[in-house]
Enzyme design. Sequence first.
Site, PDB file in Angstrom:
ATOM      1  N   CYS A   1       3.557   5.233  19.973  1.00 37.70           N
ATOM      2  CA  CYS A   1       4.368   6.269  19.307  1.00 37.70           C
ATOM      3  C   CYS A   1       4.250   7.626  19.973  1.00 37.70           C
ATOM      4  CB  CYS A   1       3.980   6.360  17.845  1.00 37.70           C
ATOM      5  SG  CYS A   1       4.235   4.802  17.005  1.00 37.70           S
TER       6      CYS A   1
ATOM      7  N   HIS B   1       6.788  12.839  15.027  1.00 39.53           N
ATOM      8  CA  HIS B   1       6.997  11.387  15.083  1.00 39.53           C
ATOM      9  C   HIS B   1       7.262  10.902  13.665  1.00 39.53           C
ATOM     10  CE1 HIS B   1       6.571   7.189  15.713  1.00 39.53           C
ATOM     11  NE2 HIS B   1       5.399   7.100  15.118  1.00 39.53           N
TER      12      HIS B   1
ATOM     13  N   ASN C   1      10.695   3.879  11.679  1.00 42.43           N
ATOM     14  CA  ASN C   1       9.824   4.241  12.799  1.00 42.43           C
ATOM     15  C   ASN C   1      10.309   3.509  14.055  1.00 42.43           C
ATOM     16  OD1 ASN C   1       7.761   4.587  14.641  1.00 42.43           O
ATOM     17  ND2 ASN C   1       6.113   4.077  13.197  1.00 42.43           N
TER      18      ASN C   1
END
Length: 331
Positions: free
Chosen positions: A117, A257, A287
């Site tokens: 990520c 994020h 996500n």
Amino acid sequence: MSQRITAAITAVGGYVPEEKLTNFDLEKMVDTNDEWIRSRTGISERRILKGEGKGTSDLAVPAVLELCKKRGIDPVEIDCLIVATVTPDMVFPATANIVCDKIGAINAWGYDMSAACSGFLFALTTGAAYIESGRYKKVVVVGADKMSAIVDYTDRATCIIFGDGAGAVLLEPDTEGYGVLDSLLKTDGSGRQYLHMKAGGSVKPASIESVTAKEHFAYQEGQAVFKFAVKGMADISAELLEKNNLTGDDIAWLVPHQANLRIIDATANRMGLPSEKVMINIQRYGNTTAATIPLCLWEWQEKLNDGDNIVLAAFGGGFTWGATLVKWKKG
Ligand code: UT7
């Protein structure tokens, strides 16, 4: 006028597939419900790349082509292209090679960056260093993941979180103080046990047993990751502000994020930022791993003003985490 060469972000492209996977769709697949997912994560739906033979490069290509069109450049002008991803088309060659081939970027070299990520921030900082060195004039940084390829849709703890998407930025030299100004990046491999893929690498190559045991899917101990993520992302963002003698008042936007709305809120609170200054699209895309930050930039770019200080922040598998300060250049 400063003579230091910085890497300005001069164009942004993005792509999400048409196909939506809503919380209500997931209710029919696993024992979950829309209320639980929204209250624990902030997610309502995500996008899924469908179709035989389609991979992460098929998400990245339209994002990069959009960026080229907006900037009015031909892909042959790209010097270097980095793809941050944990879902490459293949173990090798790099997805960057495949993207360059598909778009006709015949003069570019490139490679993949594996930092989960935080991949986009790691790649952005690397790409910016190439520009700062004076060696390259046009570097494309892509964050792209087809998470649906490694999600177990019978595991309610992980399948509700992830989605597919890609975002890309073009970096070009600037001498007026715009662009990527500073980054703090960290890794701590001792956290790898909490978020990883068990098989398919050189330690445990694919076998009938590994497939049967579902070891080619993303494995996550959500609570443990959550605990580290809340602290890691908030701490590093605060540290970046302090290092640059800035406070929340100096920041126009936080670009976090998009892993969990509660992690985003904790980071914004720690930086003293009101919710109006935080880019959030997790409700629509979930996500998307390396793609979350560039997808936010893509969606918000019209609202960004010349000279805006923006902080990009991420935490993810590895563990990897970081924060980057960018002074926005309005093209
Ligand atoms: O982007 C890379 C880094 N990743 C992250 O930052 C993710 C960090 N982690 C998280 O975002 C959260 O931990 C999750 C969203 C993954 C899970 O939320 P949580 O609040 O930590 O839930 P939990 O795992 O503590 O589970 C709480 C309860 C459990 O039931 P019991 O044991 O209390 O009866 C779970 O079995 O919720 C249950 N549960 C669910 N219930 C309905 C777990 N998943 C679900 C579900 N639907 N999908």
